[in-house]
Design a protein around this motif. Structure first.
Motif, PDB file in Angstrom:
ATOM      1  N   GLN A 218      35.723  40.779  46.423  1.00  0.00           N
ATOM      2  CA  GLN A 218      36.387  40.003  44.658  1.00  0.00           C
ATOM      3  C   GLN A 218      36.571  38.759  44.682  1.00  0.00           C
ATOM      4  O   GLN A 218      36.193  38.255  43.290  1.00  0.00           O
ATOM      5  CB  GLN A 218      37.699  40.848  44.731  1.00  0.00           C
ATOM      6  CG  GLN A 218      37.805  42.575  44.587  1.00  0.00           C
ATOM      7  CD  GLN A 218      38.901  43.044  44.154  1.00  0.00           C
ATOM      8  OE1 GLN A 218      40.014  42.653  45.380  1.00  0.00           O
ATOM      9  NE2 GLN A 218      39.537  44.499  43.805  1.00  0.00           N
ATOM     10  N   ARG A 219      37.092  38.791  45.600  1.00  0.00           N
ATOM     11  CA  ARG A 219      37.101  36.760  46.003  1.00  0.00           C
ATOM     12  C   ARG A 219      35.653  35.905  45.355  1.00  0.00           C
ATOM     13  O   ARG A 219      35.324  35.146  44.240  1.00  0.00           O
ATOM     14  CB  ARG A 219      37.680  36.638  46.713  1.00  0.00           C
ATOM     15  CG  ARG A 219      39.520  36.265  47.465  1.00  0.00           C
ATOM     16  CD  ARG A 219      39.521  34.839  46.397  1.00  0.00           C
ATOM     17  NE  ARG A 219      39.360  33.681  46.546  1.00  0.00           N
ATOM     18  CZ  ARG A 219      39.842  33.016  45.411  1.00  0.00           C
ATOM     19  NH1 ARG A 219      40.657  32.852  44.427  1.00  0.00           N
ATOM     20  NH2 ARG A 219      39.205  31.365  45.920  1.00  0.00           N
ATOM     21  N   LEU A 220      34.743  36.528  45.904  1.00  0.00           N
ATOM     22  CA  LEU A 220      32.996  35.549  46.354  1.00  0.00           C
ATOM     23  C   LEU A 220      32.406  36.228  45.046  1.00  0.00           C
ATOM     24  O   LEU A 220      31.745  35.688  44.369  1.00  0.00           O
ATOM     25  CB  LEU A 220      32.450  36.764  47.172  1.00  0.00           C
ATOM     26  CG  LEU A 220      32.723  36.339  48.775  1.00  0.00           C
ATOM     27  CD1 LEU A 220      31.621  36.774  49.516  1.00  0.00           C
ATOM     28  CD2 LEU A 220      32.573  34.543  48.567  1.00  0.00           C
ATOM     29  N   VAL A 221      33.032  37.174  43.945  1.00  0.00           N
ATOM     30  CA  VAL A 221      32.458  37.186  42.566  1.00  0.00           C
ATOM     31  C   VAL A 221      33.460  36.928  42.131  1.00  0.00           C
ATOM     32  O   VAL A 221      32.927  36.352  40.752  1.00  0.00           O
ATOM     33  CB  VAL A 221      32.329  38.865  42.068  1.00  0.00           C
ATOM     34  CG1 VAL A 221      31.079  39.819  43.213  1.00  0.00           C
ATOM     35  CG2 VAL A 221      33.476  39.341  41.800  1.00  0.00           C
ATOM     36  N   GLY A 222      34.618  36.651  41.368  1.00  0.00           N
ATOM     37  CA  GLY A 222      34.868  34.647  41.185  1.00  0.00           C
ATOM     38  C   GLY A 222      36.357  35.443  40.607  1.00  0.00           C
ATOM     39  O   GLY A 222      36.977  35.257  39.813  1.00  0.00           O
ATOM     40  N   ALA A 223      37.145  36.292  40.806  1.00  0.00           N
ATOM     41  CA  ALA A 223      38.050  37.108  40.777  1.00  0.00           C
ATOM     42  C   ALA A 223      38.925  36.273  41.188  1.00  0.00           C
ATOM     43  O   ALA A 223      39.194  35.593  42.855  1.00  0.00           O
ATOM     44  CB  ALA A 223      38.541  38.450  41.522  1.00  0.00           C
ATOM     45  N   THR A 224      40.242  35.574  40.171  1.00  0.00           N
ATOM     46  CA  THR A 224      41.100  35.305  40.862  1.00  0.00           C
ATOM     47  C   THR A 224      42.121  36.047  41.866  1.00  0.00           C
ATOM     48  O   THR A 224      42.002  36.787  41.299  1.00  0.00           O
ATOM     49  CB  THR A 224      41.914  34.221  39.180  1.00  0.00           C
ATOM     50  OG1 THR A 224      42.933  35.776  38.509  1.00  0.00           O
ATOM     51  CG2 THR A 224      41.579  33.468  38.329  1.00  0.00           C
ATOM     52  N   ASN A 225      43.416  34.907  42.296  1.00  0.00           N
ATOM     53  CA  ASN A 225      43.813  35.473  43.332  1.00  0.00           C
ATOM     54  C   ASN A 225      44.776  36.979  42.172  1.00  0.00           C
ATOM     55  O   ASN A 225      44.450  37.751  43.403  1.00  0.00           O
ATOM     56  CB  ASN A 225      44.573  34.761  43.342  1.00  0.00           C
ATOM     57  CG  ASN A 225      43.884  34.091  44.734  1.00  0.00           C
ATOM     58  OD1 ASN A 225      42.913  34.340  45.114  1.00  0.00           O
ATOM     59  ND2 ASN A 225      44.395  32.749  45.490  1.00  0.00           N
ATOM     60  N   PHE A 227      44.337  38.726  39.726  1.00  0.00           N
ATOM     61  CA  PHE A 227      44.175  39.735  39.540  1.00  0.00           C
ATOM     62  C   PHE A 227      43.960  40.493  40.381  1.00  0.00           C
ATOM     63  O   PHE A 227      43.362  41.764  40.199  1.00  0.00           O
ATOM     64  CB  PHE A 227      42.710  39.010  38.783  1.00  0.00           C
ATOM     65  CG  PHE A 227      41.749  40.722  37.953  1.00  0.00           C
ATOM     66  CD1 PHE A 227      42.080  40.433  36.830  1.00  0.00           C
ATOM     67  CD2 PHE A 227      41.092  40.927  37.996  1.00  0.00           C
ATOM     68  CE1 PHE A 227      41.720  41.102  35.921  1.00  0.00           C
ATOM     69  CE2 PHE A 227      39.907  42.222  37.594  1.00  0.00           C
ATOM     70  CZ  PHE A 227      40.683  42.494  36.418  1.00  0.00           C
ATOM     71  N   ILE A 228      43.289  39.631  41.602  1.00  0.00           N
ATOM     72  CA  ILE A 228      42.916  40.894  42.892  1.00  0.00           C
ATOM     73  C   ILE A 228      44.629  41.314  43.030  1.00  0.00           C
ATOM     74  O   ILE A 228      44.539  42.803  43.310  1.00  0.00           O
ATOM     75  CB  ILE A 228      42.490  40.199  44.263  1.00  0.00           C
ATOM     76  CG1 ILE A 228      41.252  39.895  43.445  1.00  0.00           C
ATOM     77  CG2 ILE A 228      42.502  40.493  45.470  1.00  0.00           C
ATOM     78  CD1 ILE A 228      39.880  38.261  44.441  1.00  0.00           C
ATOM     79  N   VAL A 308      39.421  33.030  51.058  1.00  0.00           N
ATOM     80  CA  VAL A 308      37.484  33.005  51.056  1.00  0.00           C
ATOM     81  C   VAL A 308      37.745  31.989  49.833  1.00  0.00           C
ATOM     82  O   VAL A 308      38.104  32.068  48.235  1.00  0.00           O
ATOM     83  CB  VAL A 308      37.312  34.212  50.329  1.00  0.00           C
ATOM     84  CG1 VAL A 308      36.356  33.852  50.440  1.00  0.00           C
ATOM     85  CG2 VAL A 308      37.689  35.371  51.998  1.00  0.00           C
TER      86      VAL A 308
END
Ligand SMILES: Nc1ncnc2c1ncn2[C@@H]1O[C@H](COP(=O)(O)OP(=O)(O)O)[C@@H](O)[C@H]1O
Ligand SMILES: [Mg+2]
Lengths: 308, 226
Positions: A218-225, A227-228, A308
């Protein structure tokens, strides 16, 4: 306006994702709730335990009191002065003056059917009883202060003897016992609560550990902390709410079942009415600890996987 | 648009995965990167995604030094890039549909657009039938196509594709290549890492060749020579 709208969409999506994840990982959610119910039960029973021990301590304390007997020659006026002073001391609930005549009358009233005693009283030819002060204090802590006061000059001179209705060592034993009981209780509360908190934290951490790859992606595809993290926090909250509700009904049923039996053992103690009287406080304690711990655990557990 | 400036990446203890690499990629360019396995191609893409930090040198995207980005800026950067990872990196607990929709949710696109665009992209990669399957239920080639769909659904500025054709049959490989070319003509920068000799030779685009972490060849209209 656009920011508000997109925040609302994010919020909605976080809630939806939480529900979906909760539904797909029912087993894990149930384990987490179960552990959380155990922890909340420990804390709630400590709440009950405290109430019961308070009840026991109070009922023991109500049964002890002190009588100070004065020498024959003591003037009533002196005794009344001492009575005033004692009545003004901390923790003194009641001081009763019993004059020599009153003591004699009480004695006769109690033993009028015993001819031997009555006869010997007649033979004696004078009133052998001492005037006295009967003192009742709010708790064992205060008896020591009262006893000390009775030993100070010049009061000491007036006093023939001091009677502890339950002899002094017994009072001191009770005092020590209740003090110890409280200390042990507090220690137990602390240890059990810490253990319970750690177990809940670890269970949630383990549940999130199994999602670490997912968090990384989720981090790698650009979600903010946030949102995750959101769905995990909401799930932590849901675990807390469910656990609190289960725990509350559990204790309602439990105290309702146990209360009559316990009342046979300890008359005057009704834990079900105690529960009903404090139901909001108990629920507040349960739900705030449940939600707080659920969310804090989720927050801390996700933290390391978000780097990440 | 993208600039690598004397970039080196050393994995502990002393594996030089990328060694003093410098190159630029212009906006709307189509660049292929080739090299033997272990040459440092994946590491190069990881550096551009800020998944790894270089030990030396600087990397710019639109004149911003991405190595200095903090967490929020890194998220922003990644949303501008569509990445097809060599190991796909699909979210195992989400279906095909949800995996592709996730990036749109992250960006904050409306539900209507998500439904419309995901359906469209699923049709393009030929996975409409598998929309509700989980990654574990898909074949390697199908997973690869989900990864490709996810990389382009949000119309990123740059697409990084790390061996996206590896598991595809010739028919799908050609299809995906055409898709990348089309997206490129619509204005997206494409960086394609591949071992597919025929495709490289038929593209007639710029090719950068890596060996032991170094750029040994960088040619317009390049050919597949290792
Ligand atoms: N996380 C890592 N830790 C240590 N060494 C790594 C790591 N990732 C890659 N490498 C090494 O770095 C070199 C380049 O790897 P990579 O960029 O994956 O190559 P390619 O994608 O060109 O096959 C290889 O020698 C590989 O073993
Ligand atoms: Mg690679």
């Amino acid at each position: 306006m656009r920011i508000m709208a997109s925040m609302f969409i994010s919020f909605k999506r976080i809630i939806k994702a939480s529900g979906r994840s909760f539904g797909r990982n029912k087993g894990l959610a149930i384990v987490n709730i179960f552990i959380m119910v155990m922890m909340l039960s420990v804390i709630t029973s400590l709440f009950f335990f405290n109430h019961i021990s308070q009840f026991l301590i109070l009922s023991i304390q109500a049964r002890v009191d002190i009588s100070a007997h004065f020498r024959f020659e003591t003037l009533e006026q002196d005794i009344r002065e001492i009575k005033e002073k004692i009545a003004n001391m901390d923790g003194v609930e009641d001081v009763e003056y019993v004059s020599q005549e009153q003591a004699l009358k009480d004695f006769i009233k109690r033993h009028q059917d015993d001819p031997v005693l009555m006869e010997s009283l007649n033979v004696l030819g004078f009133n052998p009883f001492l005037s006295s002060l009967n003192i009742r204090a709010a708790g064992p802590v205060y008896y020591q202060a009262i006893a000390k006061f009775l030993e100070t000059e010049p009061i000491k001179e007036f006093i023939e003897k001091v009677d502890y209705k339950e002899t002094k060592p017994a009072i001191e034993r009770i005092f020590a016992l209740t003090a110890n009981l409280n200390r042990v209780g507090i220690g137990l509360v602390a240890i059990l609560a810490i253990m319970a908190v750690l177990i809940v934290f670890n269970t949630i951490r383990l549940a999130i550990y199994s999602s670490r790859e997912e968090i990384k992606i989720q981090r790698l595809v650009g979600a903010t902390n946030w949102f995750i993290r959101g769905p995990f926090l909401v799930q932590g909250m849901m675990i807390g709410v469910f656990a609190a509700l289960i725990c509350l009904s559990f204790f309602a049923l439990g105290s309702w079942l146990i209360s009559p039996r316990l009342e046979l053992l300890l008359p005057g103690l009704n834990i079900f009415s105690f529960f009903i009287k404090n139901i909001w406080l108990i629920f507040l304690i349960q739900i705030s600890i449940g939600i707080g711990l659920g969310m804090i655990s989720s927050f801390l557990a996700t933290r390391s996987y978000l780097k990440v | 648009m993208i600039k690598f400036q004397n970039v080196s990446k050393i994995y502990p203890p002393d594996i030089k995965a990328v060694d003093n690499v410098s190159f630029e990629v212009g906006s709307k360019e189509f660049v292929s990167i080739i090299g033997r396995s272990g040459a440092g191609k994946t590491t190069l893409l990881k550096l551009l995604l800020a998944e790894e930090k270089p030990n030396q040198g600087r990397i710019f995207l639109n004149d911003q030094d991405i190595c200095r980005f903090k967490s929020t800026k890194v998220s922003e950067l990644r949303r501008k890039i569509g990445a097809v990872f060599q190991d796909y990196k699909l979210i195992p607990s989400k279906t095909t549909y949800e995996n592709i929709a996730y990036i749109m949710e992250v960006i904050g696109v409306s539900d209507f657009e998500i439904t419309r665009d995901v359906a469209g992209v699923l049709e393009i990669v030929g996975l409409t039938e598998r929309a509700n399957s989980f990654p574990a239920e898909l074949s390697g080639g199908e997973r690869q196509r989900v990864a490709i769909a996810r990389a382009l659904i949000h119309r990123p500025e740059v697409i990084l594709a790390d061996e996206p054709l590896g598991n595809l049959d010739p028919y799908h490989a050609l299809d995906i290549t055409r898709l990348l070319l089309k997206i490129n003509t619509l204005g997206t920068t494409v960086i394609l890492v591949t071992h597919n000799k025929n495709i490289i030779n038929s593209l007639g685009k710029r090719v950068i060749t890596l060996q032991d972490g170094k750029v040994i060849r960088d040619e317009q209209n390049g050919r597949f020579i290792l």
